[in-house]
Design a protein around this motif. Sequence first.
Motif, short mmCIF file in Angstrom:
data_model
loop_
_atom_site.label_atom_id
_atom_site.label_comp_id
_atom_site.label_asym_id
_atom_site.label_seq_id
_atom_site.Cartn_x
_atom_site.Cartn_y
_atom_site.Cartn_z
N ALA A 43 -8.02 4.38 -4.60
CA ALA A 43 -7.26 5.34 -5.39
C ALA A 43 -7.90 5.59 -6.75
O ALA A 43 -7.50 6.52 -7.45
CB ALA A 43 -5.82 4.84 -5.58
N THR A 93 0.83 -1.20 0.00
CA THR A 93 0.00 0.00 0.00
C THR A 93 0.87 1.26 0.00
O THR A 93 0.46 2.29 -0.53
CB THR A 93 -0.93 0.01 1.22
OG1 THR A 93 -0.15 -0.11 2.42
CG2 THR A 93 -1.93 -1.13 1.16
N GLN A 94 2.06 1.15 0.57
CA GLN A 94 2.94 2.31 0.59
C GLN A 94 3.42 2.67 -0.81
O GLN A 94 3.51 3.86 -1.16
CB GLN A 94 4.15 2.03 1.49
CG GLN A 94 5.06 3.25 1.66
CD GLN A 94 6.22 2.96 2.57
OE1 GLN A 94 6.80 1.89 2.50
NE2 GLN A 94 6.55 3.90 3.43
N GLU A 152 0.74 4.62 -2.36
CA GLU A 152 0.67 5.98 -1.83
C GLU A 152 1.76 6.86 -2.45
O GLU A 152 1.53 8.03 -2.76
CB GLU A 152 0.81 5.95 -0.31
CG GLU A 152 0.71 7.31 0.36
CD GLU A 152 -0.62 8.01 0.08
OE1 GLU A 152 -0.63 9.26 0.06
OE2 GLU A 152 -1.63 7.32 -0.14
N HIS A 153 2.95 6.30 -2.64
CA HIS A 153 4.02 7.06 -3.29
C HIS A 153 3.63 7.42 -4.73
O HIS A 153 3.96 8.51 -5.21
CB HIS A 153 5.32 6.25 -3.28
CG HIS A 153 5.97 6.16 -1.94
ND1 HIS A 153 6.98 5.28 -1.66
CD2 HIS A 153 5.74 6.85 -0.79
CE1 HIS A 153 7.36 5.43 -0.40
NE2 HIS A 153 6.62 6.37 0.14
N ALA A 198 -6.89 -0.55 -1.29
CA ALA A 198 -6.26 0.75 -1.48
C ALA A 198 -6.26 1.15 -2.95
O ALA A 198 -6.46 2.33 -3.29
CB ALA A 198 -4.83 0.72 -0.95
N ARG A 207 0.58 7.93 -5.87
CA ARG A 207 -0.42 9.00 -5.81
C ARG A 207 0.23 10.33 -5.45
O ARG A 207 -0.17 11.38 -5.96
CB ARG A 207 -1.49 8.64 -4.79
CG ARG A 207 -2.30 7.39 -5.15
CD ARG A 207 -3.34 7.08 -4.11
NE ARG A 207 -4.38 8.10 -4.06
CZ ARG A 207 -5.39 8.11 -3.20
NH1 ARG A 207 -5.47 7.17 -2.28
NH2 ARG A 207 -6.30 9.07 -3.23
N GLN A 208 1.23 10.31 -4.58
CA GLN A 208 1.91 11.54 -4.22
C GLN A 208 2.72 12.10 -5.39
O GLN A 208 2.82 13.32 -5.56
CB GLN A 208 2.83 11.28 -3.02
CG GLN A 208 2.09 11.00 -1.72
CD GLN A 208 3.03 10.57 -0.60
OE1 GLN A 208 4.23 10.41 -0.80
NE2 GLN A 208 2.47 10.36 0.58
#
Length: 267
Positions: free
Chosen positions: A244, A210-211, A214-215, A240, A217-218
């Motif tokens: 997203a 999931t990290q 997240e990266h 996740a 998406r950032q």
Amino acid sequence: MSAAPLRALITRPEPEASHWVQALTARGIAACALPLICIAGAPDPQALARAQEYLGDYDALMVVSGSAARHFFGSNQALALIQQAQAAIKTRVWAPGPGTAAMLQALGVPPGRIDQPAADAGQFDSESLWKTVGPHVRPGNRVLIVRGAEPDSGDTGTGRDWLSEQIRAAGGAVDFVVAYTRTAPPWSPQQRALAQAGATDGSLWVLSSTQALEHLRQALPEQSWAGARALVTHPRIGQAARAAGFGQVLACRPALADVAASIESAA
């Protein structure tokens, strides 16, 4: 005119990403490495060194990933200790799946010391690992969990995760040590262009955390993922990815062979 072959974007950290691309390419799968996590050293090298020094005091050592294995057993001191019958006769090494177990063996950890989920487990994670090791945990046992952390997060590895709760419920004690840090990788212009194209061109994003998502998406905060496809290796990652906005989410076990078969099925 035939359609272009499906391209898989492998988002694991290096060197695993390049290893996976090489293996998939050998199977005739078009794959590109696009790491979404960068692995760096321990935030507190002294704490890691102390954990390595006192490894023989633990009944079991759990490494959460191949990166955890590399950073813990990259020390000759830690590897020598786990190989010494007198100093570490009782210490087992727990791996959440076959990939981590293979990394441990490549680093020199004897296969007979490694515990992992059953080969036919539905998932390779802490829950499946506990089915293997849980019956052997006794009151008074000590377990060291080796994991990573975000830089500057204040996470010293002392949180109560699911596995630590099971160990404590069985009467065991748990310590944590952070062996590495996970950061968002710096992208080249070519990598950014590859990621942007992958949002709409039918590429299959292979997501293993999931990290990593997240990266992504950032890095591309304005990007729509409605036309993107994901292959996830755990139900939590699937949740996740849907949150997203990924338009299609497929799932499989995290073993390389399972991922390769799923990519071929999705083509």
